[in-house]
Write an enzyme that holds these catalytic residues in place. Sequence first.
Site, PDB file in Angstrom:
ATOM      1  N   ASP A 161      -5.064   3.779   9.754  1.00  0.00           N
ATOM      2  CA  ASP A 161      -5.923   3.000   8.863  1.00  0.00           C
ATOM      3  C   ASP A 161      -6.207   1.642   9.484  1.00  0.00           C
ATOM      4  OD1 ASP A 161      -6.055   4.932   6.884  1.00  0.00           O
ATOM      5  OD2 ASP A 161      -5.074   3.719   5.341  1.00  0.00           O
ATOM      6  N   TYR A 170       0.849  -1.211   0.000  1.00  0.00           N
ATOM      7  CA  TYR A 170       0.000   0.000   0.000  1.00  0.00           C
ATOM      8  C   TYR A 170       0.881   1.257   0.000  1.00  0.00           C
ATOM      9  CZ  TYR A 170      -3.955   2.924   1.583  1.00  0.00           C
ATOM     10  OH  TYR A 170      -4.942   3.881   1.703  1.00  0.00           O
TER      11      TYR A 170
END
Lengths: 116, 116
Positions: free
Chosen positions: B94, B13
Amino acid sequence: MDYAEKVAVVNRYVEAFEKQDMAIIRDIYADNAVVEDPVGTDLHEGIEAVCAFYEGALSSGAKLAITGPVRSAANTAAFPFQVNMGEMSIDIIDVFEFDDQGKVVSMKAYWGPDNM
Amino acid sequence: MDYAEKVAVVNRYVEAFEKQDMAIIRDIYADNAVVEDPVGTDLHEGIEAVCAFYEGALSSGAKLAITGPVRSAANTAAFPFQVNMGEMSIDIIDVFEFDDQGKVVSMKAYWGPDNM
């Protein structure tokens, strides 16, 4: 509920462990609070079940150390910390959700064996 | 899906932002993924909506820097990081939820104006 108020609740949470003070835990959480610690395990539902869970946690002597800024989106606060207990430490992220009265109505703790 | 596999997805990511590589984003997320960034705002539902969201984010030139260990409970990964874009930085946490195929099926981003 502004950012400073949410951070104040997080700081009181740390203080509850520091002082082994169940009155703080009882004050922070809503009557209908749900605690999932760690995520994926059985829920502690309602203030009495939540307090029973924390009585064990606080009496273990565990202390919390915040390791980064409290993040806040909408009615939430997410924060990284370490639990320290003797020579053991665990890296955890907690997510609090607040109700309209500023009480924590949901807590989810993210950690697992690889964080110890 | 073990801890190392979850950490690898988090690292990919970060790499997607570093390389502005949408193929990585498309590979990480499930077809039915839902992204809520930040929590409390409109959902991006389904891979095409998710990709449209990230096309904007990646093209902004934002880069991610992980600021602490990835926490994992059950099928989740929660991690603290900074988004850096020019002179601006934002502290974010996150939370990824993975499906049985190891794809991210839910992402929630915790941050707000006080984290900038």
